[in-house]
Design a protein around this motif. Structure first.
Motif, mmCIF file in Angstrom:
data_model
loop_
_atom_site.group_PDB
_atom_site.id
_atom_site.type_symbol
_atom_site.label_atom_id
_atom_site.label_comp_id
_atom_site.label_asym_id
_atom_site.label_seq_id
_atom_site.Cartn_x
_atom_site.Cartn_y
_atom_site.Cartn_z
ATOM 1 N N LEU A 4 0.816 -1.209 0.000
ATOM 2 C CA LEU A 4 0.000 0.000 0.000
ATOM 3 C C LEU A 4 0.854 1.265 0.000
ATOM 4 C CD1 LEU A 4 -2.815 1.256 0.127
ATOM 5 C CD2 LEU A 4 -2.733 1.054 2.624
ATOM 6 N N LEU A 5 1.976 1.252 0.723
ATOM 7 C CA LEU A 5 2.831 2.427 0.774
ATOM 8 C C LEU A 5 3.394 2.765 -0.602
ATOM 9 C CD1 LEU A 5 4.219 4.613 2.429
ATOM 10 C CD2 LEU A 5 6.065 2.994 2.909
ATOM 11 N N ASP A 20 -1.538 -4.874 -1.868
ATOM 12 C CA ASP A 20 -1.528 -5.615 -0.601
ATOM 13 C C ASP A 20 -1.770 -4.633 0.549
ATOM 14 O OD1 ASP A 20 -1.004 -7.994 -1.896
ATOM 15 O OD2 ASP A 20 1.169 -7.797 -1.701
ATOM 16 N N PHE A 21 -2.923 -4.745 1.194
ATOM 17 C CA PHE A 21 -3.247 -3.866 2.313
ATOM 18 C C PHE A 21 -2.654 -4.430 3.606
ATOM 19 C CE2 PHE A 21 -6.155 -2.331 -0.791
ATOM 20 C CZ PHE A 21 -6.486 -1.036 -0.412
ATOM 21 N N PRO A 22 -2.310 -3.563 4.547
ATOM 22 C CA PRO A 22 -1.792 -4.064 5.831
ATOM 23 C C PRO A 22 -2.900 -4.735 6.635
ATOM 24 C CG PRO A 22 -2.067 -1.680 5.891
ATOM 25 C CD PRO A 22 -2.320 -2.085 4.477
ATOM 26 N N THR A 23 -2.506 -5.592 7.543
ATOM 27 C CA THR A 23 -3.463 -6.245 8.430
ATOM 28 C C THR A 23 -3.690 -5.379 9.668
ATOM 29 O OG1 THR A 23 -1.742 -7.475 9.600
ATOM 30 C CG2 THR A 23 -2.671 -8.497 7.614
ATOM 31 N N PRO A 60 -2.739 2.069 17.383
ATOM 32 C CA PRO A 60 -3.411 3.384 17.443
ATOM 33 C C PRO A 60 -2.513 4.559 17.078
ATOM 34 C CG PRO A 60 -4.077 2.025 19.304
ATOM 35 C CD PRO A 60 -3.008 1.266 18.594
ATOM 36 N N SER A 61 -1.231 4.493 17.421
ATOM 37 C CA SER A 61 -0.334 5.616 17.104
ATOM 38 C C SER A 61 -0.149 5.762 15.592
ATOM 39 C CB SER A 61 1.015 5.419 17.789
ATOM 40 O OG SER A 61 1.651 4.229 17.323
ATOM 41 N N LYS A 62 -0.074 4.624 14.898
ATOM 42 C CA LYS A 62 0.063 4.679 13.447
ATOM 43 C C LYS A 62 -1.223 5.150 12.789
ATOM 44 C CE LYS A 62 3.546 0.999 13.234
ATOM 45 N NZ LYS A 62 3.864 -0.369 12.739
#
Length: 276
Positions: free
Chosen positions: A139-140, A199-202, A208-210
């Motif tokens: 995704l990045l 590909d998305f992250p899980t 929460p900080s991210k």
């Protein structure tokens, strides 16, 4: 005489020379297919007329069978052919070897035809000079740019640059010019078409900080429209594939309603009147 030769996409891209062994009939070398080594002693068979092949038709009950028996004017020989697969050849291409088929007395030998059959590739697909590939990126890279590598059919690694500011969405197609398949004669290359999967992250990758950083980096959420009437807040859940018609209390209540309808309404079994 035709033979199918299975070749890989790499063979058709790079070109290759391969050997193919065939068993064929050739004229007997001592007599040259005459049936005798003595000069002038050759006598044409009245049955086969000197062809070395006799055909008999027999009737066995209701069936008619045809038998072919050969004389000893020919012998078997193992022949090894060198098949030159040129760069850019296609599936179904025919390579002809003139006069390399079976030999018979008094007849010109036929040709051996090699038909190329392209084997499926686990990564690439070909359509003429165009080459197709599905590629997954994180995704990045899809949002902020980056690089990924592709191993090509000739062993080279293409380092593909995703330019920052160019957003890759799921299913989008981009091309790499000149990295497709070559033509057979002039070796002019088509393009490489890349269809992207993202590909998305899980959930485990995002604490929460991210998520707070994402809130700052991404555009603000669009506002909800004005809602009138009854509003009920619900949450998403993962469906159970073993549950027919969905899951949860709502599906269960709907199923109960259907059962009640089948029994004649919500009041239980219907009352039947007796005929006087």
């Amino acid at each position: 005489m035709a033979h199918v030769l299975k070749v890989s996409l790499e063979d058709l891209y790079n070109g290759k020379t391969t050997k193919l062994a065939l068993n064929k009939q050739v004229l007997c070398s001592p007599c040259g297919g005459k049936g005798t080594t003595k000069e002038g002693a050759e006598i044409a068979c009245a049955t086969c007329r000197g062809q070395g092949v006799r055909i008999q038709i027999r009737q066995i009950g209701p069936m008619i069978q045809q038998f072919q028996s050969a004389g000893k004017k020919v012998t078997n020989e193992r022949k090894v052919l060198e098949v030159h697969i040129e760069k850019g050849m296609r599936d179904g291409t025919k390579i002809t070897f003139r006069g390399e088929s079976d030999q018979f007395p008094g007849m010109l030998p036929g040709d051996v035809v090699i038909i190329l059959e392209e084997k499926p590739h686990d990564k690439f697909k070909r359509d003429g000079t165009q080459l197709y590939l599905e590629q997954s990126v994180d995704l990045l890279t899809a949002l902020a740019g980056g690089q990924f590598a592709i191993k090509h059919l000739d062993g080279r690694h293409l380092l593909v640059q995703v330019i920052q500011g160019e957003i890759l969405t799921p299913g989008i197609v981009k091309i790499v010019p000149g990295e497709g398949f070559p033509t057979q004669r002039h070796h002019e290359f088509g393009d490489l078409h890349i269809k992207f999967n993202i590909d998305f992250p899980t959930a485990a990758d995002l604490d929460p900080s991210k998520l707070a950083l994402l809130e700052q980096a991404l555009p603000a959420r669009p506002p909800l429209p004005a809602l009138k009437g009854d509003v009920e807040e619900v949450v998403l859940a993962t469906p159970d594939p073993n549950t027919r018609g969905g899951s949860g209390s709502r599906a269960h209540m709907d199923a109960m309603d259907e059962d009640d309808d089948d029994e004649g309404g919500h009041g239980g079994p219907g009352v039947q009147c007796a005929t006087q």
